[in-house]
Motif scaffolding. Structure first.
Motif, PDB file in Angstrom:
ATOM      1  N   VAL A  73       0.848  -1.193   0.000  1.00 25.04           N
ATOM      2  CA  VAL A  73       0.000   0.000   0.000  1.00 25.04           C
ATOM      3  C   VAL A  73       0.884   1.243   0.000  1.00 25.04           C
ATOM      4  O   VAL A  73       1.862   1.322   0.735  1.00 25.04           O
ATOM      5  CB  VAL A  73      -0.912   0.032   1.251  1.00 25.04           C
ATOM      6  N   TRP A  74       0.521   2.224  -0.846  1.00 27.12           N
ATOM      7  CA  TRP A  74       1.228   3.502  -0.845  1.00 27.12           C
ATOM      8  C   TRP A  74       0.288   4.624  -1.256  1.00 27.12           C
ATOM      9  O   TRP A  74      -0.682   4.404  -1.968  1.00 27.12           O
ATOM     10  CB  TRP A  74       2.464   3.473  -1.751  1.00 27.12           C
ATOM     11  N   GLN A  75       0.574   5.813  -0.743  1.00 28.20           N
ATOM     12  CA  GLN A  75      -0.211   6.993  -1.086  1.00 28.20           C
ATOM     13  C   GLN A  75       0.323   7.567  -2.398  1.00 28.20           C
ATOM     14  O   GLN A  75       1.517   7.488  -2.684  1.00 28.20           O
ATOM     15  CB  GLN A  75      -0.123   8.044   0.020  1.00 28.20           C
ATOM     16  N   SER A  76      -0.570   8.158  -3.192  1.00 27.08           N
ATOM     17  CA  SER A  76      -0.139   8.710  -4.480  1.00 27.08           C
ATOM     18  C   SER A  76       1.018   9.676  -4.250  1.00 27.08           C
ATOM     19  O   SER A  76       1.001  10.470  -3.315  1.00 27.08           O
ATOM     20  CB  SER A  76      -1.298   9.398  -5.207  1.00 27.08           C
ATOM     21  N   GLY A  77       2.022   9.542  -5.100  1.00 25.65           N
ATOM     22  CA  GLY A  77       3.203  10.384  -4.999  1.00 25.65           C
ATOM     23  C   GLY A  77       4.248   9.876  -4.031  1.00 25.65           C
ATOM     24  O   GLY A  77       5.334  10.428  -3.933  1.00 25.65           O
ATOM     25  N   SER A  78       3.944   8.795  -3.311  1.00 23.84           N
ATOM     26  CA  SER A  78       4.884   8.268  -2.316  1.00 23.84           C
ATOM     27  C   SER A  78       5.176   6.787  -2.554  1.00 23.84           C
ATOM     28  O   SER A  78       5.214   5.980  -1.627  1.00 23.84           O
ATOM     29  CB  SER A  78       4.306   8.456  -0.902  1.00 23.84           C
ATOM     30  N   ARG A  79       5.385   6.424  -3.789  1.00 27.46           N
ATOM     31  CA  ARG A  79       5.599   5.025  -4.168  1.00 27.46           C
ATOM     32  C   ARG A  79       6.760   4.388  -3.408  1.00 27.46           C
ATOM     33  O   ARG A  79       6.716   3.232  -3.015  1.00 27.46           O
ATOM     34  CB  ARG A  79       5.840   4.936  -5.680  1.00 27.46           C
ATOM     35  N   ASP A  80       7.826   5.159  -3.184  1.00 26.24           N
ATOM     36  CA  ASP A  80       8.999   4.611  -2.505  1.00 26.24           C
ATOM     37  C   ASP A  80       8.745   4.332  -1.027  1.00 26.24           C
ATOM     38  O   ASP A  80       9.561   3.681  -0.373  1.00 26.24           O
ATOM     39  CB  ASP A  80      10.194   5.555  -2.655  1.00 26.24           C
ATOM     40  N   ASP A  81       7.642   4.824  -0.500  1.00 25.05           N
ATOM     41  CA  ASP A  81       7.313   4.623   0.913  1.00 25.05           C
ATOM     42  C   ASP A  81       6.214   3.588   1.104  1.00 25.05           C
ATOM     43  O   ASP A  81       5.469   3.646   2.100  1.00 25.05           O
ATOM     44  CB  ASP A  81       6.872   5.959   1.537  1.00 25.05           C
ATOM     45  N   SER A  82       6.114   2.648   0.183  1.00 29.13           N
ATOM     46  CA  SER A  82       5.043   1.656   0.298  1.00 29.13           C
ATOM     47  C   SER A  82       5.229   0.809   1.553  1.00 29.13           C
ATOM     48  O   SER A  82       6.325   0.629   2.061  1.00 29.13           O
ATOM     49  CB  SER A  82       5.000   0.759  -0.945  1.00 29.13           C
ATOM     50  N   GLU A  83       4.094   0.309   2.031  1.00 31.39           N
ATOM     51  CA  GLU A  83       4.067  -0.519   3.238  1.00 31.39           C
ATOM     52  C   GLU A  83       3.586  -1.913   2.834  1.00 31.39           C
ATOM     53  O   GLU A  83       2.668  -2.057   2.028  1.00 31.39           O
ATOM     54  CB  GLU A  83       3.096   0.117   4.231  1.00 31.39           C
ATOM     55  N   MET A  84       4.213  -2.948   3.395  1.00 33.93           N
ATOM     56  CA  MET A  84       3.828  -4.328   3.128  1.00 33.93           C
ATOM     57  C   MET A  84       3.045  -4.863   4.324  1.00 33.93           C
ATOM     58  O   MET A  84       3.527  -4.826   5.454  1.00 33.93           O
ATOM     59  CB  MET A  84       5.054  -5.203   2.906  1.00 33.93           C
ATOM     60  N   LEU A  85       1.829  -5.339   4.059  1.00 34.46           N
ATOM     61  CA  LEU A  85       0.961  -5.848   5.118  1.00 34.46           C
ATOM     62  C   LEU A  85       0.574  -7.290   4.814  1.00 34.46           C
ATOM     63  O   LEU A  85      -0.115  -7.559   3.822  1.00 34.46           O
ATOM     64  CB  LEU A  85      -0.303  -4.985   5.220  1.00 34.46           C
ATOM     65  N   GLU A  86       1.002  -8.209   5.668  1.00 39.13           N
ATOM     66  CA  GLU A  86       0.679  -9.619   5.460  1.00 39.13           C
ATOM     67  C   GLU A  86      -0.775  -9.876   5.794  1.00 39.13           C
ATOM     68  O   GLU A  86      -1.272  -9.434   6.832  1.00 39.13           O
ATOM     69  CB  GLU A  86       1.581 -10.504   6.312  1.00 39.13           C
ATOM     70  N   ALA A  87      -1.440 -10.581   4.903  1.00 37.24           N
ATOM     71  CA  ALA A  87      -2.858 -10.900   5.105  1.00 37.24           C
ATOM     72  C   ALA A  87      -2.993 -12.264   5.763  1.00 37.24           C
ATOM     73  O   ALA A  87      -2.157 -13.148   5.597  1.00 37.24           O
ATOM     74  CB  ALA A  87      -3.583 -10.883   3.768  1.00 37.24           C
ATOM     75  N   LYS A  88      -4.058 -12.405   6.503  1.00 39.25           N
ATOM     76  CA  LYS A  88      -4.398 -13.675   7.156  1.00 39.25           C
ATOM     77  C   LYS A  88      -5.613 -14.278   6.452  1.00 39.25           C
ATOM     78  O   LYS A  88      -6.512 -13.565   6.014  1.00 39.25           O
ATOM     79  CB  LYS A  88      -4.771 -13.443   8.626  1.00 39.25           C
ATOM     80  N   HIS A  89      -5.636 -15.598   6.370  1.00 41.20           N
ATOM     81  CA  HIS A  89      -6.775 -16.299   5.773  1.00 41.20           C
ATOM     82  C   HIS A  89      -7.941 -16.239   6.754  1.00 41.20           C
ATOM     83  O   HIS A  89      -7.797 -16.594   7.923  1.00 41.20           O
ATOM     84  CB  HIS A  89      -6.387 -17.752   5.482  1.00 41.20           C
ATOM     85  N   VAL A  90      -9.100 -15.743   6.278  1.00 43.26           N
ATOM     86  CA  VAL A  90     -10.273 -15.628   7.148  1.00 43.26           C
ATOM     87  C   VAL A  90     -11.402 -16.552   6.718  1.00 43.26           C
ATOM     88  O   VAL A  90     -12.465 -16.550   7.329  1.00 43.26           O
ATOM     89  CB  VAL A  90     -10.772 -14.159   7.237  1.00 43.26           C
ATOM     90  N   GLY A  91     -11.175 -17.359   5.673  1.00 45.27           N
ATOM     91  CA  GLY A  91     -12.177 -18.336   5.242  1.00 45.27           C
ATOM     92  C   GLY A  91     -12.705 -18.066   3.853  1.00 45.27           C
ATOM     93  O   GLY A  91     -12.655 -16.942   3.359  1.00 45.27           O
ATOM     94  N   ASP A  92     -13.186 -19.131   3.216  1.00 40.91           N
ATOM     95  CA  ASP A  92     -13.804 -19.067   1.891  1.00 40.91           C
ATOM     96  C   ASP A  92     -12.898 -18.397   0.847  1.00 40.91           C
ATOM     97  O   ASP A  92     -13.368 -17.658  -0.002  1.00 40.91           O
ATOM     98  CB  ASP A  92     -15.155 -18.365   1.964  1.00 40.91           C
ATOM     99  N   GLY A  93     -11.582 -18.631   0.955  1.00 45.83           N
ATOM    100  CA  GLY A  93     -10.643 -18.078  -0.016  1.00 45.83           C
ATOM    101  C   GLY A  93     -10.349 -16.601   0.173  1.00 45.83           C
ATOM    102  O   GLY A  93      -9.699 -15.982  -0.660  1.00 45.83           O
TER     103      GLY A  93
END
Length: 155
Positions: A73-93
């Motif tokens: 995820v990153w805000q427009s104009g701040s591509r170099d500051d993107s954040e990586m967020l690991e997702a968890k499986h919550v069911g049904d794919g």
């Protein structure tokens, strides 16, 4: 001499049989693509927690065993500051992460690795009512995103 001829003949027949089997198995085996549908709304309230949701399927069936789903995820104009967020499986794919977005336009890739395939659909999220003058078009490409993902995963 007769033995040598028989050995060569049998070898040729076995090689021909092996070639036919290899060709037929190539046409019989088709890998179904992994489909990732980002279910996060395109418009959210600024300053609130936002669930980032991705539904992962293959051949119309929910993928419950994805190796990894990471939202970049990153805000427009701040591509170099993107954040990586690991997702968890919550069911049904469905895989979920959560973030808080201040007012602005955001971009996200849902980096998804499942069943030896990698896909990364892109999605835009507008938080609040940002000033149009503050929005910078995103000109990054998938190669930039793959580089960020490699940094995240340590590969």
């Amino acid at each position: 001499m007769k033995k040598l001829f028989m050995i060569v003949l049998l070898s040729a027949l076995l090689a021909a049989c092996g070639t036919d089997d290899a060709n037929s198995s190539d046409t019989d085996f088709v890998v179904e693509e992994i489909v990732v549908e980002i279910q996060t709304p395109e418009q959210v309230e600024a300053g609130q927690k936002v669930p980032l949701l991705a539904k992962v399927t293959q051949g119309g069936e929910a993928v419950e065993d994805a190796d990894e789903v990471v939202f970049e995820v990153w805000q427009s104009g701040s591509r170099d500051d993107s954040e990586m967020l690991e997702a968890k499986h919550v069911g049904d794919g469905v895989y979920q992460a959560e973030t808080k977005l201040e007012e602005g336009l955001y971009f996200t890739y849902a980096h998804t690795t499942a069943r030896q395939l990698h896909v990364m659909p892109k999605h835009e999220i507008t938080a609040g009512n940002p000033d149009p003058a503050s929005i910078v078009p995103d000109d990054s490409d998938e190669a930039d995103s793959m580089e960020n993902m490699e940094k995240h995963s340590g590969h």
